[in-house]
Design an enzyme around this catalytic site. Structure first.
Site, PDB file in Angstrom:
ATOM      1  N   ARG A 127     -20.000  13.126  13.162  1.00  0.00           N
ATOM      2  CA  ARG A 127     -20.651  12.624  12.692  1.00  0.00           C
ATOM      3  C   ARG A 127     -21.320  11.458  12.093  1.00  0.00           C
ATOM      4  NH1 ARG A 127     -14.717  11.649   8.721  1.00  0.00           N
ATOM      5  NH2 ARG A 127     -14.100  13.738   8.150  1.00  0.00           N
TER       6      ARG A 127
ATOM      7  N   GLY B  59       0.807  -0.782   0.061  1.00  0.00           N
ATOM      8  CA  GLY B  59      -0.475   0.472   0.468  1.00  0.00           C
ATOM      9  C   GLY B  59       1.176   0.817  -0.141  1.00  0.00           C
TER      10      GLY B  59
ATOM     11  N   HIS C 230     -20.311   8.643   6.611  1.00  0.00           N
ATOM     12  CA  HIS C 230     -20.236   9.973   6.419  1.00  0.00           C
ATOM     13  C   HIS C 230     -21.262  10.943   6.009  1.00  0.00           C
ATOM     14  CE1 HIS C 230     -18.353  13.606   5.290  1.00  0.00           C
ATOM     15  NE2 HIS C 230     -17.197  13.621   5.727  1.00  0.00           N
TER      16      HIS C 230
ATOM     17  N   LEU D 159      -6.504  11.162   8.765  1.00  0.00           N
ATOM     18  CA  LEU D 159      -4.981  11.581   7.662  1.00  0.00           C
ATOM     19  C   LEU D 159      -3.589  11.850   8.673  1.00  0.00           C
ATOM     20  CD1 LEU D 159      -5.976  14.354   4.951  1.00  0.00           C
ATOM     21  CD2 LEU D 159      -5.557  12.236   4.523  1.00  0.00           C
TER      22      LEU D 159
ATOM     23  N   ARG E  92     -14.617   7.760  14.338  1.00  0.00           N
ATOM     24  CA  ARG E  92     -13.839   8.406  13.945  1.00  0.00           C
ATOM     25  C   ARG E  92     -14.413  10.142  13.565  1.00  0.00           C
ATOM     26  NH1 ARG E  92     -10.995  11.070   9.900  1.00  0.00           N
ATOM     27  NH2 ARG E  92     -12.624  10.019   7.932  1.00  0.00           N
TER      28      ARG E  92
ATOM     29  N   GLY F 174      -0.305   4.672   0.391  1.00  0.00           N
ATOM     30  CA  GLY F 174      -1.092   6.025   0.547  1.00  0.00           C
ATOM     31  C   GLY F 174      -0.446   6.058   1.649  1.00  0.00           C
TER      32      GLY F 174
ATOM     33  N   SER G 210     -16.723  17.626   1.874  1.00  0.00           N
ATOM     34  CA  SER G 210     -15.949  17.787   3.080  1.00  0.00           C
ATOM     35  C   SER G 210     -16.601  17.958   4.007  1.00  0.00           C
ATOM     36  CB  SER G 210     -15.052  18.634   2.566  1.00  0.00           C
ATOM     37  OG  SER G 210     -14.139  18.801   3.520  1.00  0.00           O
TER      38      SER G 210
END
Length: 639
Positions: free
Chosen positions: A333, A40, A266, A443, A437, A42, A284
């Site tokens: 969220r 991976g 989300h 990030l 989260r 990312g 966003s």
């Protein structure tokens, strides 16, 4: 099996510093003798590979995209958290730690979360040094904005493309080491199995997605950075290629899977528009800074965005501001998503009935169109291109969608799984977010794990390893390759009547209905029965065209969906076991009189780590008790 989290002793603020000193070291000349596989590329994978190569290790990096910079981290929009307190509004490392534990509904480890908050301040400096173009305020300092679940401004951002800019920074560091010969890059290559030698992770089996060639690679340690499993729901904000195969293969070789039922929904996504869709588009969370969420006070079926501007203020229900005055539109969220579902279930949804408005009219009056354009211009453009509506002139329409998965491979404080020598970084592990989260933390975790945790902790393991690398001629590698080949051939031999996408869509709808935003015992049991029937039908009636020795995307998808079939059943089992509501896991049988999530701390204050016991065998649950010594367990309130 005993789960040892390896959380260091001592005060919370000193654990990581003391732990780093106590870890065994590998001296610089010996680092060149060790080989590490990173799967991976990312944010977690690129930063880990670049950092490990910079230290002197020999790294093999793998991604199934044609370039590491196409990893799904590129899709993150809103920002990255860090406790810099540039706004002088009361932020601190401890407040970021507290907000993250509370936002995760008290289902994460204090030690891991505090370390994340500590190293967050270094991440920003690292990225600025790499040239990441964060937004800046008038005086030239880095700007911050607010995000859900916090009352301070700690989110650094690069317009609505923060993930892309951060990934380009990590990608440049990765490329530097490729050019230096310290990283051997393998694009268009998918990991299909983990190879164990003498009880340790010593390599992987891969398939070249262009030629179809099955190959083996050996190393002294394997680091998985392969993201989450949200695509089990078919429609999600994840890229279509995002999958769970690497993690699931590791799970079947002994790596425990923790909290699989913890899925984040989300709240601000473009609503489903029809059966033609293969994925959903995220808007966003940063938009909730200036956008106000509302629905009509009385049901107005089919209300369109262009007509919403004519609805008087007194006939609008700004329900988040009404119910949660302290946080308003910036509640976490899970809270925002559940409330959107509730008003739609009442019949007050707009458009198709499964949407609410996100309105910028007041912000445009306050800041001017130019001010909004500077902050969110590319997001507004993207919305208009997809929907045809101009959000400068009318409200956006949004609805919750599957986004991030907080569950993943169980890891200890060193980010090692229950398999010696196998590490898991970023979204593929379970460690930092609990049951929900907070926005702008994904990030942060990916880069924290890659830049600032794994470079220390992997040395502690390698220091006790012999320098000699294992040969891929060993029987363990040959057996793993044979198993992969047999599975590929089996998928191609079925020659049924239903496509892979038909099975995947059916699985996703079942999961969304029975194991989505709200869950019941009855619904979960019904969902499990449907999944078992669907899985049986898949292995009897799936149609995979083409061959194995060629570029074959249907074959790629078939392998991934087969893994989703198995993982989804474990998700349902985990959700059935956890008969409490917490974070993104809402059991309708466990709620307060006001309809909020109601935890059962005396029964479920633990990490649920599941052990694979063989095909069609029930998995065994292991519990890691969670201890809260610094944050008091209370019922979450954002009112």
């Amino acid at each position: 099996m005993t789960l040892d989290s390896k959380i260091p002793e001592g005060p919370i603020g000193e654990k990581w510093t003391k732990h780093k000193f106590n870890l065994k070291l590998v001296n610089p000349s010996n680092k060149r003798k060790y080989n590490i596989i990173v799967v991976g590329t990312g944010l977690a994978g690129a930063s880990a590979a670049a950092s490990l190569a910079e230290l002197g290790y020999n790294v093999k990096a793998f991604c199934f995209q044609d370039s590491p910079r196409r990893a799904h981290s590129i899709a993150a929009q809103g920002g990255i958290n860090a406790a810099k307190n540039y706004q002088n509004d009361g932020d601190s490392v401890y407040r970021l730690f507290y907000d993250t534990v509370k936002g995760g509904d008290y289902r994460s480890r204090e030690g891991n979360v505090h370390r994340l908050a500590e190293v967050s301040v270094n991440i920003i400096d690292q990225c600025v040094a790499q040239g990441v173009p964060f937004a800046r305020e008038y005086g030239g300092l880095l700007d911050n904005r607010s995000f859900g679940g916090a009352q301070v401004s700690r989110t650094f951002y690069a317009r609505g493309q923060t993930g892309q800019q951060l990934l380009l920074g990590a990608y440049s560091a990765l490329n530097r080491q490729i050019a230096n010969g310290k990283i051997e890059m393998h694009p268009r290559t998918e990991m299909l199995d983990l190879v164990m030698v003498d009880g340790k992770a010593r390599g992987i089996v891969t398939r070249n997605l262009i030629t179809g060639k099955i190959e083996s690679h050996s190393a002294h340690a394997v680091v998985l950075c392969t993201g989450g499993y949200g695509n089990v729901f078919f429609l999600s904000t994840n890229a279509k290629g995002s999958n769970a195969t690497a993690a699931w293969r590791a799970h079947k070789k002994g790596a425990l899977f923790a909290n699989p039922c913890y899925t984040q929904i989300h709240p601000t996504c473009i609503p489903v528009s029809g059966d033609h869709q293969s994925k959903l588009t995220l808007m966003s969370e940063s938009l909730r800074n200036d956008g106000r969420v509302w629905v009509p006070k009385k049901a107005m079926p089919g209300l369109k965005a262009k007509d919403a501007v004519n609805i008087p203020k007194e006939e609008r229900d700004y329900y988040l501001e009404r119910k949660y005055p302290a946080f308003g539109n910036l509640v976490p969220r899970d809270v925002a998503s559940r409330n959107a579902k509730d008003v739609c279930d009442e019949g007050r949804g707009v458009g198709s009935g499964l949407a609410v408005f996100l309105d910028f009219a007041d912000a445009i009056k306050r800041l001017g169109k130019k001010g909004i354009e500077e902050k969110y211009g590319n997001l507004f453009d993207m919305y208009q291109q997809i929907t045809g509506d101009n959000p400068y002139e009318m409200p956006m329409m949004i609805y919750p969608a599957v986004h991030y998965t907080m569950g993943g491979l169980w890891v200890d404080y060193n980010l090692m799984t229950s398999v010696p020598g196998l590490y898991a970084l970023g979204e593929v592990n379970f460690s930092d977010h609990g049951a929900n989260r907070l926005g702008a933390s994904a990030l942060m975790q990916g880069l924290a794990d890659g830049y600032f945790v794994i470079p220390y902790t992997i040395g502690d393991y390698l220091a006790g390893m012999p320098y000699e690398n294992v040969s891929t001629d060993r029987p363990e590698f040959k057996e793993a390759m044979e198993n992969v080949n047999n599975r590929v051939n089996k998928l191609l031999s079925i020659k049924g009547n239903k496509t892979v996408d038909q099975f995947h869509r059916e699985l996703g709808l079942t999961m969304w209905e029975h194991c989505g935003m709200a869950r019941t015992e009855e619904g979960l049991k019904a969902g499990k029965k449907k999944i078992q029937e669907l899985r049986k039908e898949f292995w009897e009636n799936v149609k995979v065209v083409g061959g194995s020795g060629e570029f074959n995307q249907e074959l790629e998808k078939a392998g991934r969906v087969a893994d989703f079939m198995e993982l989804s059943e474990l998700m349902v089992d985990d959700a059935l076991n956890r008969s409490e509501s917490c974070g993104g896991h809402f059991r309708e049988e466990s709620q307060t009189p006001e309809g909020e999530a109601k935890r059962k701390d005396d029964e479920f204050s633990y990490v649920a780590a599941w052990e694979y016991k063989g095909d069609n065998q029930p998995e065994v649950l292991h519990k890691e008790e969670l201890k809260f010594e610094n944050v008091k367990l209370t019922q979450r309130s954002y009112k």
